[in-house]
Design a protein around this motif. Structure first.
Motif, PDB file in Angstrom:
ATOM      1  N   THR A   1      -2.097   6.216   2.187  1.00 47.74           N
ATOM      2  CA  THR A   1      -3.487   5.468   2.440  1.00 47.74           C
ATOM      3  C   THR A   1      -3.215   4.870   3.777  1.00 47.74           C
ATOM      4  O   THR A   1      -3.963   4.536   4.610  1.00 47.74           O
ATOM      5  CB  THR A   1      -3.714   4.674   1.249  1.00 47.74           C
ATOM      6  OG1 THR A   1      -4.047   5.470   0.065  1.00 47.74           O
ATOM      7  CG2 THR A   1      -4.921   3.712   1.443  1.00 47.74           C
TER       8      THR A   1
ATOM      9  N   GLU B   1       0.780  -1.158   0.084  1.00 51.65           N
ATOM     10  CA  GLU B   1       0.125   0.093   0.011  1.00 51.65           C
ATOM     11  C   GLU B   1       0.896   1.241   0.126  1.00 51.65           C
ATOM     12  O   GLU B   1       2.200   1.300   0.334  1.00 51.65           O
ATOM     13  CB  GLU B   1      -0.918   0.045   1.424  1.00 51.65           C
ATOM     14  CG  GLU B   1      -1.965   0.971   1.407  1.00 51.65           C
ATOM     15  CD  GLU B   1      -2.775   1.148   0.089  1.00 51.65           C
ATOM     16  OE1 GLU B   1      -2.527   2.037  -0.851  1.00 51.65           O
ATOM     17  OE2 GLU B   1      -3.869   0.352   0.068  1.00 51.65           O
ATOM     18  N   ASN B   2       0.283   2.309  -0.405  1.00 55.72           N
ATOM     19  CA  ASN B   2       1.061   3.644  -0.412  1.00 55.72           C
ATOM     20  C   ASN B   2       1.054   4.223   0.947  1.00 55.72           C
ATOM     21  O   ASN B   2       0.153   3.840   1.888  1.00 55.72           O
ATOM     22  CB  ASN B   2       0.597   4.571  -1.399  1.00 55.72           C
ATOM     23  CG  ASN B   2      -0.617   5.223  -1.354  1.00 55.72           C
ATOM     24  OD1 ASN B   2      -0.651   6.038  -0.182  1.00 55.72           O
ATOM     25  ND2 ASN B   2      -1.525   5.146  -1.971  1.00 55.72           N
TER      26      ASN B   2
ATOM     27  N   ALA C   1      -3.960   6.444   7.059  1.00 59.11           N
ATOM     28  CA  ALA C   1      -5.274   6.481   7.226  1.00 59.11           C
ATOM     29  C   ALA C   1      -5.834   5.437   7.905  1.00 59.11           C
ATOM     30  O   ALA C   1      -6.605   5.481   8.812  1.00 59.11           O
ATOM     31  CB  ALA C   1      -6.044   7.133   5.912  1.00 59.11           C
TER      32      ALA C   1
ATOM     33  N   GLN D   1     -11.707   3.117   3.414  1.00 60.17           N
ATOM     34  CA  GLN D   1     -10.767   3.841   2.773  1.00 60.17           C
ATOM     35  C   GLN D   1     -11.288   3.968   1.309  1.00 60.17           C
ATOM     36  O   GLN D   1     -11.828   2.980   0.659  1.00 60.17           O
ATOM     37  CB  GLN D   1      -9.474   3.041   2.992  1.00 60.17           C
ATOM     38  CG  GLN D   1      -9.507   1.768   2.344  1.00 60.17           C
ATOM     39  CD  GLN D   1      -8.173   0.912   2.417  1.00 60.17           C
ATOM     40  OE1 GLN D   1      -8.182   0.489   3.637  1.00 60.17           O
ATOM     41  NE2 GLN D   1      -7.350   0.609   1.440  1.00 60.17           N
ATOM     42  N   TYR D   2     -10.885   5.135   0.798  1.00 56.94           N
ATOM     43  CA  TYR D   2     -11.056   5.311  -0.715  1.00 56.94           C
ATOM     44  C   TYR D   2      -9.610   5.272  -1.480  1.00 56.94           C
ATOM     45  O   TYR D   2      -8.893   6.276  -1.271  1.00 56.94           O
ATOM     46  CB  TYR D   2     -11.742   6.574  -0.981  1.00 56.94           C
ATOM     47  CG  TYR D   2     -12.070   6.973  -2.633  1.00 56.94           C
ATOM     48  CD1 TYR D   2     -12.991   6.078  -3.049  1.00 56.94           C
ATOM     49  CD2 TYR D   2     -10.977   7.798  -3.122  1.00 56.94           C
ATOM     50  CE1 TYR D   2     -13.021   6.413  -4.477  1.00 56.94           C
ATOM     51  CE2 TYR D   2     -11.375   8.094  -4.534  1.00 56.94           C
ATOM     52  CZ  TYR D   2     -12.115   7.476  -5.176  1.00 56.94           C
ATOM     53  OH  TYR D   2     -12.432   7.261  -6.530  1.00 56.94           O
ATOM     54  N   SER D   3      -9.501   4.342  -2.293  1.00 59.55           N
ATOM     55  CA  SER D   3      -8.316   4.153  -3.056  1.00 59.55           C
ATOM     56  C   SER D   3      -8.327   4.585  -4.263  1.00 59.55           C
ATOM     57  O   SER D   3      -7.133   4.633  -5.165  1.00 59.55           O
ATOM     58  CB  SER D   3      -7.804   2.720  -2.731  1.00 59.55           C
ATOM     59  OG  SER D   3      -7.762   2.346  -1.354  1.00 59.55           O
TER      60      SER D   3
ATOM     61  N   GLY E   1      -4.238  10.300   2.649  1.00 56.04           N
ATOM     62  CA  GLY E   1      -5.212   8.972   2.727  1.00 56.04           C
ATOM     63  C   GLY E   1      -6.536   9.587   2.989  1.00 56.04           C
ATOM     64  O   GLY E   1      -6.896  10.466   3.748  1.00 56.04           O
TER      65      GLY E   1
ATOM     66  N   ALA F   1      -9.376  12.695   6.349  1.00 47.71           N
ATOM     67  CA  ALA F   1      -8.191  12.433   5.456  1.00 47.71           C
ATOM     68  C   ALA F   1      -6.964  12.665   6.587  1.00 47.71           C
ATOM     69  O   ALA F   1      -6.944  13.536   7.376  1.00 47.71           O
ATOM     70  CB  ALA F   1      -8.086  13.403   4.321  1.00 47.71           C
TER      71      ALA F   1
ATOM     72  N   ASN G   1      -4.355   4.778  -6.086  1.00 49.07           N
ATOM     73  CA  ASN G   1      -3.531   6.061  -5.767  1.00 49.07           C
ATOM     74  C   ASN G   1      -4.256   7.296  -5.626  1.00 49.07           C
ATOM     75  O   ASN G   1      -3.624   8.470  -5.928  1.00 49.07           O
ATOM     76  CB  ASN G   1      -2.554   6.080  -7.111  1.00 49.07           C
ATOM     77  CG  ASN G   1      -1.613   4.829  -7.353  1.00 49.07           C
ATOM     78  OD1 ASN G   1      -0.439   4.768  -6.212  1.00 49.07           O
ATOM     79  ND2 ASN G   1      -1.568   4.168  -8.218  1.00 49.07           N
TER      80      ASN G   1
ATOM     81  N   GLY H   1      -5.600  10.280  -3.666  1.00 46.48           N
ATOM     82  CA  GLY H   1      -4.930  11.158  -2.503  1.00 46.48           C
ATOM     83  C   GLY H   1      -3.580  11.760  -2.821  1.00 46.48           C
ATOM     84  O   GLY H   1      -2.930  12.282  -1.769  1.00 46.48           O
TER      85      GLY H   1
END
Length: 425
Positions: free
Chosen positions: A193, A189-190, A196, A230-232, A223, A212, A237, A239
């Motif tokens: 994110t 994961e980045n 968050a 969570q919204y990805s 994030g 956020a 990617n 955010g």
């Protein structure tokens, strides 16, 4: 790999019940039925299995309100563990968290510099094994590793478009290589994110469902959490607030855009501006640092000097904060946020500058301020937030793969958390 949608207690209702207990903190079987909509019989059956597997505990009874006192349940934090690894140019951070998302062991090491990806993966695998041994945790209780790195990422190849200092990591299959080296499942994961997810799982947002995180380490990202999930985005990617344009005539960023807030005001920009003034650089002690000193370390030197009263160092940080406040304002307006949490080494080092600037900007100009304010706060674990989030993503994937968007609201409406106040010893 971790199988989404299942737990050792069974799929579906077990995941929903575990999440209800986690969100509430402490809750009865009746409370679980109220917030999940599951029948009493289903809740009783699943709870019995979860108790047998040691995933939850009975901790006492609530005070009677006329009927039989309700037995209260909570997660067993020592039932399972997850490991988080944050890979960044400036540092490698490792954490072990328990089922409740609380860190039980953590360590930060020097960054990756120009080491090859294979060398760094070997180093990470060695530290993962060492942490499990040092913490005394049974390896079979470790669910997996959450590997966190700067974006953009792809699920097939790890880092897809790397900043200049990590170019040699482009298209390297990070998660596959680390899984092979450790023998554990790995989720990638980045960093923004992950931070968050970590804040939400560990309670740093006080159960706020729309928020956020702004993550500032070597770079800057966000994030996003919407309605408790969570919204990805389409590629994972979402955010990338650091690559929001704040000056269309500004310098070209490595991402291809001009005038990006990260390029104009991120840690690299602050450090570069300090070095451009030779007198200031010498005054701050930057010229005495090794030539390959990490950006976050140099940024921390500037932040320390600012806090000690150096007005020129403070001016650099205040200029950066003004740009980042504009980016935060845009994110809050677009998503109608109720909370922004500042995380990462950069905000940890200079929260005295960034936190009040963002609070002032959003208080004065957030579009929906007549309806609600935006709570801007510093993470309780800002320096290790991304690594904690990586571990939390493993827990979430294993136990809470499909969260009901209304679960948090239902917990609040049902008043399930209030049972805590009537606990009988």
């Amino acid at each position: 790999m971790l199988q989404k949608g299942t737990t050792s207690a069974g799929p579906g209702s077990a995941s929903l019940i575990l999440d209800a207990i986690r969100v509430a903190g402490t809750i009865s079987r009746v409370g679980i039925s109220q917030v999940t909509g599951l029948t009493g019989a289903t809740v009783s059956n699943v709870v019995r299995r979860l108790l047998e597997q040691d995933l939850i505990l009975e901790i006492g009874r609530a005070e009677s309100t006329g009927g039989k006192p309700r037995v209260l349940l909570e997660l067993n934090p020592t039932a399972r563990y997850a490991i988080g690894v944050h890979l960044d140019h400036s540092a490698l951070t490792f954490v072990v968290v328990n089922l409740a998302g609380a860190p039980v062991f953590q360590e930060t090491q020097s960054g990756i510099a120009q080491a090859s990806p294979d060398e760094v993966v070997e180093r990470m695998a060695h530290e993962v094994d060492a942490m499990i041994l040092r913490s005394g945790i049974e390896r079979e209780r470790v669910l997996g590793v959450g590997l966190v790195s700067p974006g953009p990422l792809t699920s097939q190849s790890g880092i897809h478009l790397a900043p200049p200092f990590m170019k040699h990591w482009e298209e390297y299959p990070l998660d596959v290589r680390l899984s092979e080296a450790t023998g554990l499942p790995v989720l990638l994961e980045n960093d923004a994110t992950a931070s968050a997810v970590g804040e939400y799982w560990s309670g740093g947002t006080d159960r706020e469902a729309n928020f956020a995180t702004l993550f500032m380490g070597t770079g800057l990202g966000a994030g996003l959490f919407m309605q408790g999930s969570q919204y990805s985005g389409a590629s994972g990617n979402a955010g990338e607030v650091g690559h929001t344009c704040v000056d269309i005539n500004g310098p070209q960023c490595w991402c291809g855009m001009r005038g990006c807030v990260e390029f104009m005001a991120g840690p690299h920009a602050v450090v570069a501006k300090a070095h451009s003034d030779s007198v200031l650089a010498h005054e701050l002690g930057l010229t005495a640092l090794p030539p390959d000193s990490e950006i976050t370390s140099q940024f921390a030197v500037i932040a320390t000097a600012s806090a000690a009263g150096n007005t020129r160092a403070r001016a650099l940080l205040e200029e950066s904060a003004r740009y980042i406040a504009v980016a935060a304002h845009s994110v809050a307006n677009i998503l109608d946020l109720q909370m922004i949490v500042l995380t990462g080494q950069g905000f940890a080092a200079a929260s005295d500058i960034y936190l009040p600037r963002l609070q002032e900007t959003l208080s004065n100009s957030f579009f929906a301020r007549s309806s609600h304010s935006v709570d801007v706060r510093l993470s309780r674990a800002a320096e290790t937030a991304a690594a904690i989030g990586g571990a939390a993503i493993v827990l979430q994937s294993e136990f809470v793969p499909q969260r009901s968007a209304s679960l948090v609201a239902n917990v609040r409406k049902a008043g399930a958390v209030s049972e805590l106040s009537t606990l009988s010893k």
